[in-house]
Design an enzyme around this catalytic site. Structure first.
Site, PDB file in Angstrom:
ATOM      1  N   ASP A  68       0.826  -1.209   0.000  1.00 42.64           N
ATOM      2  CA  ASP A  68       0.000   0.000   0.000  1.00 42.64           C
ATOM      3  C   ASP A  68       0.856   1.253   0.000  1.00 42.64           C
ATOM      4  O   ASP A  68       2.079   1.181   0.145  1.00 42.64           O
ATOM      5  CB  ASP A  68      -0.972  -0.014   1.194  1.00 42.64           C
ATOM      6  CG  ASP A  68      -0.293  -0.384   2.525  1.00 42.64           C
ATOM      7  OD1 ASP A  68       0.952  -0.398   2.582  1.00 42.64           O
ATOM      8  OD2 ASP A  68      -1.003  -0.643   3.498  1.00 42.64           O
ATOM      9  N   ASP A 137      -7.948  -2.417  14.165  1.00 44.76           N
ATOM     10  CA  ASP A 137      -9.337  -2.643  13.746  1.00 44.76           C
ATOM     11  C   ASP A 137      -9.463  -3.812  12.765  1.00 44.76           C
ATOM     12  O   ASP A 137     -10.493  -3.993  12.135  1.00 44.76           O
ATOM     13  CB  ASP A 137      -9.923  -1.369  13.126  1.00 44.76           C
ATOM     14  CG  ASP A 137      -9.138  -0.898  11.900  1.00 44.76           C
ATOM     15  OD1 ASP A 137      -8.161  -1.565  11.490  1.00 44.76           O
ATOM     16  OD2 ASP A 137      -9.507   0.153  11.337  1.00 44.76           O
ATOM     17  N   HIS A 139      -7.657  -4.319  10.006  1.00 50.15           N
ATOM     18  CA  HIS A 139      -7.331  -4.091   8.588  1.00 50.15           C
ATOM     19  C   HIS A 139      -6.024  -4.781   8.225  1.00 50.15           C
ATOM     20  O   HIS A 139      -5.147  -4.980   9.075  1.00 50.15           O
ATOM     21  CB  HIS A 139      -7.315  -2.595   8.241  1.00 50.15           C
ATOM     22  CG  HIS A 139      -6.155  -1.798   8.739  1.00 50.15           C
ATOM     23  ND1 HIS A 139      -6.262  -0.859   9.736  1.00 50.15           N
ATOM     24  CD2 HIS A 139      -4.847  -1.784   8.359  1.00 50.15           C
ATOM     25  CE1 HIS A 139      -5.088  -0.290   9.938  1.00 50.15           C
ATOM     26  NE2 HIS A 139      -4.200  -0.837   9.128  1.00 50.15           N
ATOM     27  N   GLU A 144      -9.661  -1.328   5.117  1.00 51.58           N
ATOM     28  CA  GLU A 144     -10.330  -0.983   6.367  1.00 51.58           C
ATOM     29  C   GLU A 144     -11.626  -1.774   6.511  1.00 51.58           C
ATOM     30  O   GLU A 144     -12.116  -2.350   5.543  1.00 51.58           O
ATOM     31  CB  GLU A 144     -10.622   0.525   6.372  1.00 51.58           C
ATOM     32  CG  GLU A 144      -9.379   1.413   6.280  1.00 51.58           C
ATOM     33  CD  GLU A 144      -8.674   1.544   7.629  1.00 51.58           C
ATOM     34  OE1 GLU A 144      -8.858   0.675   8.503  1.00 51.58           O
ATOM     35  OE2 GLU A 144      -7.924   2.536   7.802  1.00 51.58           O
TER      36      GLU A 144
HETATM   37  C1  GLP Z   1      -0.600   0.403   8.608  1.00 52.77           C
HETATM   38  C2  GLP Z   1      -0.225  -0.425   7.377  1.00 52.77           C
HETATM   39  C3  GLP Z   1      -0.573  -1.880   7.574  1.00 52.77           C
HETATM   40  C4  GLP Z   1      -0.072  -2.353   8.930  1.00 52.77           C
HETATM   41  C5  GLP Z   1      -0.710  -1.556  10.037  1.00 52.77           C
HETATM   42  C6  GLP Z   1      -0.251  -1.991  11.417  1.00 52.77           C
HETATM   43  O1  GLP Z   1      -1.916   0.816   8.583  1.00 52.77           O
HETATM   44  N1  GLP Z   1      -0.856   0.036   6.170  1.00 52.77           N
HETATM   45  O2  GLP Z   1       0.013  -2.638   6.530  1.00 52.77           O
HETATM   46  O3  GLP Z   1      -0.346  -3.714   9.084  1.00 52.77           O
HETATM   47  O4  GLP Z   1      -0.365  -0.207   9.857  1.00 52.77           O
HETATM   48  O5  GLP Z   1       0.914  -1.316  11.752  1.00 52.77           O
HETATM   49  P1  GLP Z   1       1.887  -1.722  12.937  1.00 52.77           P
HETATM   50  O6  GLP Z   1       2.582  -2.949  12.492  1.00 52.77           O
HETATM   51  O7  GLP Z   1       2.802  -0.556  13.059  1.00 52.77           O
HETATM   52  O8  GLP Z   1       1.032  -1.925  14.118  1.00 52.77           O
END
Ligand code: GLP
Length: 243
Positions: A68, A137, A139, A144
Site C-alpha cells: 500500500d 481494527d 485491517h 479498512e
Molecule cells: C498500517 C499499514 C498496515 C499495517 C498496520 C499496522 O496501517 N498500512 O500494513 O499492518 O499499519 O501497523 P503496525 O505494524 O505498526 O502496528
C-alpha cells in the site's frame, strides 16, 4: 498460529522469506516477495538484512511488491511507504531498486495506476510470500473494515482509527496523516501463495482473536485469511491474549 517471543517470530517470518529467495527461480519465475510497512515487520527486515550481510543471503533477481501507499505525499516525504521500504530494507540488501514496486500514490490517473499495479504483480508470476501486519481494527494493508472481500488494488479513505494509530509517524499530529491511500485489495493479498502475518502487543489481541476465531466478515477484513490455504500467523503472548 504460532505463539512465541517477538525475536523468534521475526526469525520464523525471515525463514519463510528465505525459503522463497534462497533457491532463486521458483515455479518458473524469479522469486517474488510482498513487503509490508508498519512497525510489525521491522524485526523481520532486520533479520533478513543480518542474513544478507552475515550469511550471504542474496536478493539479486528478487522482485518485491509493496502492499500500500499514501496518496499525495511528496516523493521525498520520509513517511511515504516507498521511502520507508527503501530505508528499512531495500537499501540494506542487494535487491535491484528497479525491482521494488509500490502503488503510485502520486499518479494522475489513479484507477489506471491501480490496474497497472495488479498487472505488474501478475506479470511477475504472483507473490510467493507476503509479509503482513494487522491494524487494531483488523485491517490488512489499508483494507479498512467494510472493504470488499473481493477487492483489488484501489484508492481507499483511511479511517479515523488508522489515522490516529499512524499519527505517531507524523509527529503525533493526525492532521498530517493523509486521508487517502492506495492499497492492494483483499483478493490481491489472497492471491499470494503464502501469507505470513505478524502481530505483537495487547493492542492487537482483539484483531488476532477475530482473525483466527471470528466469523469471516468485511467488518474484520483480516478474517478473509481463514479462506487461504497457507497462512502463518505469528503472535506474541500479548497479541494472543484473547485466543
Ligand atoms: C498500517 C499499514 C498496515 C499495517 C498496520 C499496522 O496501517 N498500512 O500494513 O499492518 O499499519 O501497523 P503496525 O505494524 O505498526 O502496528
Amino acid at each position: 498460529v504460532i505463539i512465541a517471543p517477538a525475536p523468534q517470530l521475526a526469525r520464523l517470518a525471515a525463514d519463510a522469506v528465505e525459503r522463497v529467495v534462497r533457491p532463486g527461480e521458483v515455479n518458473g519465475h524469479r522469486p517474488v516477495i510482498g513487503l509490508a510497512t508498519g512497525s510489525s515487520p521491522l524485526a523481520v527486515y532486520d533479520e533478513l538484512v543480518r542474513r544478507h550481510t552475515e550469511e550471504g543471503l542474496s536478493f539479486a533477481g528478487v522482485t518485491a511488491f509493496m502492499l500500500d501507499e499514501y496518496v499525495g505525499l511528496p516523493a521525498d516525504h520520509p513517511e511515504r511507504y516507498r521511502n520507508v521500504i527503501e530505508k528499512e530494507i531495500a537499501s540494506r540488501i542487494d535487491i535491484d531498486p528497479a525491482d521494488v514496486h509500490g502503488p503510485d500514490g502520486l499518479a494522475e490517473d489513479i484507477p489506471a495506476a491501480c490496474a497497472a499495479y495488479e498487472q505488474a504483480i501478475l506479470d511477475a508470476g504472483g507473490v510467493d510470500v507476503q509479509i503482513l501486519g494487522i491494524g487494531t481494527d483488523g485491517h490488512i494493508a489499508f483494507n479498512e473494515p467494510g472493504s470488499s472481500l473481493a477487492s483489488r488494488t484501489r484508492i481507499k479513505t483511511l479511517t479515523r482509527q488508522t489515522r490516529e494509530d499512524n499519527a505517531r509517524f507524523f509527529g503525533g499530529d493526525i492532521d498530517q496523516v493523509p486521508q487517502h491511500c492506495l492499497t492492494q485489495g483483499l483478493a490481491t493479498i489472497m492471491s499470494a501463495r503464502h501469507l505470513v502475518l505478524l502481530a505483537t502487543g495487547k493492542g492487537k489481541a482483539e484483531a488476532v482473536h477475530q482473525l483466527t476465531e471470528g466469523p469471516v466478515s468485511a467488518m474484520w477484513p483480516a478474517t478473509i485469511l481463514q479462506h487461504h490455504p497457507h497462512v502463518t500467523v505469528l503472535v506474541d503472548d500479548a497479541a494472543a491474549g484473547r485466543l
